[in-house]
Design a protein around this motif. Structure first.
Motif, PDB file in Angstrom:
ATOM      1  N   VAL A 168      -6.847  12.730  22.206  1.00  0.00           N
ATOM      2  CA  VAL A 168      -5.586  13.371  22.598  1.00  0.00           C
ATOM      3  C   VAL A 168      -4.400  12.452  22.308  1.00  0.00           C
ATOM      4  O   VAL A 168      -3.330  12.905  21.873  1.00  0.00           O
ATOM      5  N   SER A 169      -4.566  11.138  22.513  1.00  0.00           N
ATOM      6  CA  SER A 169      -3.475  10.197  22.224  1.00  0.00           C
ATOM      7  C   SER A 169      -3.123  10.206  20.738  1.00  0.00           C
ATOM      8  O   SER A 169      -1.941  10.124  20.369  1.00  0.00           O
ATOM      9  N   ALA A 170      -4.146  10.297  19.868  1.00  0.00           N
ATOM     10  CA  ALA A 170      -3.881  10.355  18.428  1.00  0.00           C
ATOM     11  C   ALA A 170      -3.032  11.572  18.085  1.00  0.00           C
ATOM     12  O   ALA A 170      -2.082  11.497  17.290  1.00  0.00           O
ATOM     13  N   ILE A 171      -3.354  12.710  18.713  1.00  0.00           N
ATOM     14  CA  ILE A 171      -2.572  13.934  18.462  1.00  0.00           C
ATOM     15  C   ILE A 171      -1.142  13.760  18.970  1.00  0.00           C
ATOM     16  O   ILE A 171      -0.165  14.121  18.299  1.00  0.00           O
ATOM     17  N   ILE A 172      -1.006  13.186  20.171  1.00  0.00           N
ATOM     18  CA  ILE A 172       0.328  12.985  20.754  1.00  0.00           C
ATOM     19  C   ILE A 172       1.157  12.048  19.879  1.00  0.00           C
ATOM     20  O   ILE A 172       2.333  12.314  19.593  1.00  0.00           O
ATOM     21  N   PHE A 173       0.555  10.945  19.440  1.00  0.00           N
ATOM     22  CA  PHE A 173       1.283   9.975  18.621  1.00  0.00           C
ATOM     23  C   PHE A 173       1.767  10.606  17.316  1.00  0.00           C
ATOM     24  O   PHE A 173       2.881  10.345  16.863  1.00  0.00           O
ATOM     25  N   LEU A 174       0.897  11.457  16.739  1.00  0.00           N
ATOM     26  CA  LEU A 174       1.291  12.122  15.484  1.00  0.00           C
ATOM     27  C   LEU A 174       2.416  13.126  15.723  1.00  0.00           C
ATOM     28  O   LEU A 174       3.366  13.196  14.943  1.00  0.00           O
ATOM     29  N   ARG A 175       2.320  13.890  16.799  1.00  0.00           N
ATOM     30  CA  ARG A 175       3.334  14.920  17.067  1.00  0.00           C
ATOM     31  C   ARG A 175       4.687  14.304  17.425  1.00  0.00           C
ATOM     32  O   ARG A 175       5.726  14.889  17.120  1.00  0.00           O
ATOM     33  N   LEU A 176       4.684  13.146  18.052  1.00  0.00           N
ATOM     34  CA  LEU A 176       5.945  12.500  18.433  1.00  0.00           C
ATOM     35  C   LEU A 176       6.571  11.704  17.284  1.00  0.00           C
ATOM     36  O   LEU A 176       7.647  11.140  17.438  1.00  0.00           O
ATOM     37  N   GLY A 177       5.892  11.665  16.150  1.00  0.00           N
ATOM     38  CA  GLY A 177       6.481  11.047  14.958  1.00  0.00           C
ATOM     39  C   GLY A 177       6.502   9.539  14.963  1.00  0.00           C
ATOM     40  O   GLY A 177       7.408   8.927  14.380  1.00  0.00           O
ATOM     41  N   LEU A 178       5.501   8.927  15.605  1.00  0.00           N
ATOM     42  CA  LEU A 178       5.473   7.470  15.638  1.00  0.00           C
ATOM     43  C   LEU A 178       5.298   6.861  14.259  1.00  0.00           C
ATOM     44  O   LEU A 178       5.651   5.695  14.049  1.00  0.00           O
ATOM     45  N   TYR A 179       4.806   7.626  13.317  1.00  0.00           N
ATOM     46  CA  TYR A 179       4.490   7.064  12.001  1.00  0.00           C
ATOM     47  C   TYR A 179       5.481   7.503  10.921  1.00  0.00           C
ATOM     48  O   TYR A 179       5.291   7.216   9.756  1.00  0.00           O
ATOM     49  N   ARG A 180       6.520   8.221  11.365  1.00  0.00           N
ATOM     50  CA  ARG A 180       7.582   8.565  10.409  1.00  0.00           C
ATOM     51  C   ARG A 180       8.601   7.436  10.286  1.00  0.00           C
ATOM     52  O   ARG A 180       9.253   7.291   9.265  1.00  0.00           O
ATOM     53  N   ALA A 181       8.767   6.666  11.337  1.00  0.00           N
ATOM     54  CA  ALA A 181       9.747   5.575  11.324  1.00  0.00           C
ATOM     55  C   ALA A 181       9.210   4.406  10.505  1.00  0.00           C
ATOM     56  O   ALA A 181       8.048   4.023  10.634  1.00  0.00           O
ATOM     57  N   VAL A 182      10.079   3.871   9.635  1.00  0.00           N
ATOM     58  CA  VAL A 182       9.731   2.673   8.880  1.00  0.00           C
ATOM     59  C   VAL A 182       9.886   1.471   9.798  1.00  0.00           C
ATOM     60  O   VAL A 182      10.957   1.246  10.370  1.00  0.00           O
ATOM     61  N   LEU A 204       0.833  -1.204   0.000  1.00  0.00           N
ATOM     62  CA  LEU A 204       0.000   0.000   0.000  1.00  0.00           C
ATOM     63  C   LEU A 204       0.865   1.251   0.000  1.00  0.00           C
ATOM     64  O   LEU A 204       2.009   1.234   0.467  1.00  0.00           O
ATOM     65  N   PRO A 205       0.331   2.406  -0.481  1.00  0.00           N
ATOM     66  CA  PRO A 205       1.061   3.674  -0.385  1.00  0.00           C
ATOM     67  C   PRO A 205       1.355   4.025   1.068  1.00  0.00           C
ATOM     68  O   PRO A 205       0.597   3.653   1.976  1.00  0.00           O
ATOM     69  N   ARG A 206       2.440   4.779   1.285  1.00  0.00           N
ATOM     70  CA  ARG A 206       2.909   5.062   2.640  1.00  0.00           C
ATOM     71  C   ARG A 206       1.886   5.838   3.462  1.00  0.00           C
ATOM     72  O   ARG A 206       1.679   5.552   4.638  1.00  0.00           O
ATOM     73  N   ASN A 207       1.212   6.834   2.873  1.00  0.00           N
ATOM     74  CA  ASN A 207       0.254   7.625   3.652  1.00  0.00           C
ATOM     75  C   ASN A 207      -0.930   6.781   4.102  1.00  0.00           C
ATOM     76  O   ASN A 207      -1.468   6.956   5.196  1.00  0.00           O
ATOM     77  N   ILE A 208      -1.359   5.830   3.273  1.00  0.00           N
ATOM     78  CA  ILE A 208      -2.461   4.939   3.660  1.00  0.00           C
ATOM     79  C   ILE A 208      -2.003   4.006   4.775  1.00  0.00           C
ATOM     80  O   ILE A 208      -2.748   3.747   5.734  1.00  0.00           O
ATOM     81  N   LYS A 209      -0.788   3.500   4.684  1.00  0.00           N
ATOM     82  CA  LYS A 209      -0.269   2.632   5.744  1.00  0.00           C
ATOM     83  C   LYS A 209      -0.178   3.386   7.067  1.00  0.00           C
ATOM     84  O   LYS A 209      -0.487   2.826   8.131  1.00  0.00           O
ATOM     85  N   GLN A 210       0.238   4.657   7.027  1.00  0.00           N
ATOM     86  CA  GLN A 210       0.324   5.447   8.251  1.00  0.00           C
ATOM     87  C   GLN A 210      -1.054   5.662   8.867  1.00  0.00           C
ATOM     88  O   GLN A 210      -1.220   5.581  10.098  1.00  0.00           O
ATOM     89  N   ALA A 211      -2.070   5.926   8.021  1.00  0.00           N
ATOM     90  CA  ALA A 211      -3.433   6.123   8.529  1.00  0.00           C
ATOM     91  C   ALA A 211      -3.971   4.844   9.160  1.00  0.00           C
ATOM     92  O   ALA A 211      -4.594   4.874  10.236  1.00  0.00           O
ATOM     93  N   LEU A 212      -3.734   3.706   8.500  1.00  0.00           N
ATOM     94  CA  LEU A 212      -4.199   2.436   9.053  1.00  0.00           C
ATOM     95  C   LEU A 212      -3.498   2.114  10.374  1.00  0.00           C
ATOM     96  O   LEU A 212      -4.126   1.584  11.307  1.00  0.00           O
ATOM     97  N   LEU A 213      -2.216   2.441  10.451  1.00  0.00           N
ATOM     98  CA  LEU A 213      -1.484   2.190  11.686  1.00  0.00           C
ATOM     99  C   LEU A 213      -2.000   3.064  12.819  1.00  0.00           C
ATOM    100  O   LEU A 213      -2.101   2.624  13.976  1.00  0.00           O
ATOM    101  N   LEU A 214      -2.355   4.314  12.522  1.00  0.00           N
ATOM    102  CA  LEU A 214      -2.936   5.206  13.536  1.00  0.00           C
ATOM    103  C   LEU A 214      -4.263   4.647  14.049  1.00  0.00           C
ATOM    104  O   LEU A 214      -4.520   4.630  15.263  1.00  0.00           O
TER     105      LEU A 214
END
Length: 675
Positions: free
Chosen positions: A72-86, A22-32
């Motif tokens: 709030v956890s979703a916002i925190i996870f996004l701000r801490l970059g949990l979905y930037r790491a492969v 899958l494309p990376r942005n879709i994988k990040q959304a599914l992981l969130l």
């Protein structure tokens, strides 16, 4: 039951495989989304575990706390970059980010429960932290383990020889790729043996043969950049014959200079194949003819010429002139030197000049215009069979090209003129060697005249890795599965690395007093069959089929090519003296008088102009010692004209030179007859 578990695992594997595509942005959304499901599940599990029942009932206040924590956890996870790491390359930093994010989520949950007075157990946030960390962090570790297992199944098992800093860096680099999988370290240091470094056992060198069989090893990677040349050769010799491809990381001087990095795995260096120690150069000798001078290299685009240019550039000349008749070769070396100049911060002026060494007027103009002080004459036709097939042009380029370049240098007042010669000039059996010896004699004749220019010659054997060298040919043949072609079982050659040869040429040029023939110490001659066997074995192949070798490469003997001989020599006689440099000798060799050189040049010029190959060889036979038995048999034009096989009678020597139609008609001007 086992079938059901196998089916579930298979479905999970298929799902993960589809997820990867899958494309990376879709994988990040599914992981969130998956993480937020884990947050809800962790809150429910924390309450259920504390109350001891799965029948947990949440009221409006408790549902608000859950929803608030999820948002709030979703916002925190996004701000801490949990979905930037492969995930497949997730390291220690990403794991700490997960711990931090779950901790912040726990604080949010605790604050929401406290402020809203929700009816939940007080220990629930602490239990939530552990369960959420297990679900969110554990899922990532499981996914990473799956990816790595998949990569390991596709990668080749290797041994890293050297458990030092370079070996550890190499292991880290291999973990981020899918080509190699390191299974064990090997090291000579007893203090490291039987320990575990970065998850790998450190074994003794004596165990390599057993490890190769146990782990199906395909390659041994040498991570010993700081090892001495002697130690490197000992290690490489111990690996010769094992069914593995031996490769290496760059040497320490390349790593320190920034020209390479540890993860650049490459084949064994040519110096290691050669099995000799290069002698460190004497900087004062190199600088004597180069530093703050205008230097010119003819044949600058060739193997030796280009390496001379690289080393000259680092010695601080005022201006560097590159002359070559190949446009592409000139473009390539000029671009490389400009990049090197920029990297070193040099202010050197680089001038690329198209031209032939047979064009004396062009050379005279260049010398005088740029006020050239030092010339390294590397332009020549050096391939023995090719010159045998093109006798007239080979002689014209090697003899008259040297003569015109040297005579132009004398007229322009060049300080030093250095001819790059060859061991094939000693008792030659081919036209190329005879033409190079004649070129040496031309310079010896010019040195007899009253001139400000110091003429000298530097004679050496084959250089590893040069154009036409056997090493690149053998590597090509090994890469394509063979066979490796060797001319004769007993053929041997002197070898030297191209870097060392260029260094010694620059140093020898500073020692000349006029007419000197310098000979480089090439060590012991190397049998070509042994070099071929060494390269085949270090590439992980055997030379014949047997029960232990999966791959094999045959060696095929094709016979000596036109003009080749079994063994080369470096000296015409035994009269040789030292120079103060351990690798450079001065040969005391007989040469013809100035008037004799003049007569031979006159005849040779006539025969080259008339394409008379028999006449050319008759002059070379008369002038060059050891060339008397050579006959013209292979020249393409000569054969096409039907001259082969006929009894050839040398033509009468012309009493005067041909008219101005000849491109060489200035011989009388350059060599006035003093007899």
């Amino acid at each position: 039951m086992l079938q059901a578990i196998s089916g579930v695992l298979g479905s999970l594997r298929d799902a993960l495989g589809k997820l990867v595509e899958l494309p990376r942005n879709i994988k990040q959304a599914l992981l969130l989304v998956l993480d937020m499901v884990f947050v809800i599940a962790a809150i429910w599990a924390a309450v259920a575990l504390r109350q001891g029942t799965v029948g947990v009932g949440f009221g409006p206040v408790e549902i608000f706390c859950v929803a608030f924590t999820v948002i709030v956890s979703a916002i925190i996870f996004l701000r801490l970059g949990l979905y930037r790491a492969v995930i497949r390359f997730m390291g220690q930093q990403a794991i700490w980010a997960v711990i931090t994010a779950v901790s912040y989520s726990t604080l949010v949950l605790a604050a929401a429960v406290f402020l809203s007075q929700a009816h939940v157990p007080r220990a629930m946030p602490f239990i939530y932290w552990g369960i959420a960390l297990l679900l969110i962090g554990g899922s990532r570790l499981v996914a990473r383990a799956y990816y790595q297992a998949k990569l390991r199944s596709l990668s080749r098992n290797v041994i890293i020889y050297g458990a030092g800093e370079s070996g550890r860096q190499l292991l880290t680099a291999l973990h981020h790729g899918d080509q190699y999988r390191a299974v064990v370290f090997v090291d000579d240091d007893p203090r490291l043996q039987h320990s575990v470094i970065n998850g790998l056992q450190v074994a003794r060198p004596e165990e390599i043969k057993r490890l190769i069989g146990e782990h199906n090893i395909t390659q041994v990677l040498l991570a010993i950049p700081s090892a001495s040349p002697e130690r490197r050769r000992e290690i490489i010799n111990s690996l010769v014959g094992l069914p593995v491809h031996v490769r290496t990381v760059p040497k320490i001087n390349e790593l320190v200079a920034g020209r390479a990095s540890v993860n650049q795995i490459q084949d064994i260096d040519l110096d290691d194949l050669l099995g000799r120690d290069p002698v460190p150069p004497h900087p004062e000798l190199i600088d004597r003819c180069i530093t703050d001078k205008v230097v010119m290299v003819t044949g600058a685009g060739g193997s030796i010429g280009s390496e001379l240019c690289r080393q000259i550039l680092t010695s601080g000349p005022r201006e560097l002139l590159l002359l070559d008749n190949s446009e592409y070769a000139l473009y390539r070396i000029e671009r490389e030197l400009r990049d090197l100049k920029q990297a070193t911060g040099s202010t050197l002026e680089i001038v690329a000049l198209l031209g032939s060494v047979q064009d004396q007027r062009r050379l005279e103009t260049v010398y005088s215009t740029f006020v050239v002080q030092t010339v390294y004459h590397a332009a020549a036709y050096k391939h023995v069979p090719i010159v045998e097939y093109n006798v007239a042009e080979g002689v014209a380029n090697n003899v008259f090209g040297t003569w015109y370049a040297a005579e132009a240098a004398r007229k322009a007042g060049v300080e030093t003129f250095v001819l790059v010669s060859t061991d094939k000039a000693v008792r030659p059996t081919n036209v190329m060697g005879a033409s190079k010896r004649f070129a040496e004699m031309v310079l010896q004749g010019l040195a007899q005249r009253d001139t400000r220019t110091r003429f000298c010659m530097v004679r050496f054997g084959n250089v590893l890795g040069s154009s036409g060298s056997v090493v690149p040919l053998f590597r090509e043949q090994i890469a394509t599965g063979g066979p490796v072609t060797v001319t004769h079982p007993e053929v041997s050659r002197y070898f030297m690395s191209i870097q060392e040869a260029a260094q010694l040429v620059l140093q020898a040029g500073a020692m000349g007093t006029g007419g000197d023939v310098f000979v480089l110490d090439m060590g012991e001659p190397v049998r070509i069959i042994e070099l071929a066997r060494r390269m085949i074995r270090l590439s992980g192949y055997e030379m014949q089929l047997d029960s232990h070798a999966q791959d094999h490469i045959q060696i095929e003997f094709i016979g000596l090519r036109p003009g080749e001989k079994l063994r080369e020599e470096l000296l015409l006689g035994s009269d040789v003296t030292g120079t103060g440099h351990p690798m450079i000798m001065r040969a005391e060799e007989e040469c013809l008088s100035y008037s004799q050189i003049h007569r031979h040049l006159t005849d040779l010029m006539h025969y080259c102009d008339t394409m008379d190959c028999a006449g050319i060889t008759s002059v070379l036979n008369a002038a060059v010692s050891g060339f008397g038995s050579h006959e013209v048999r292979h020249d393409h034009v000569w054969r096409k004209q039907g001259m082969v096989g006929r009894a050839t009678v040398p033509k009468a020597k012309p009493k005067t030179l041909p008219s101005a139609a000849s491109s060489h008609s200035n011989v009388q001007e350059l060599f006035p007859d003093k007899s």
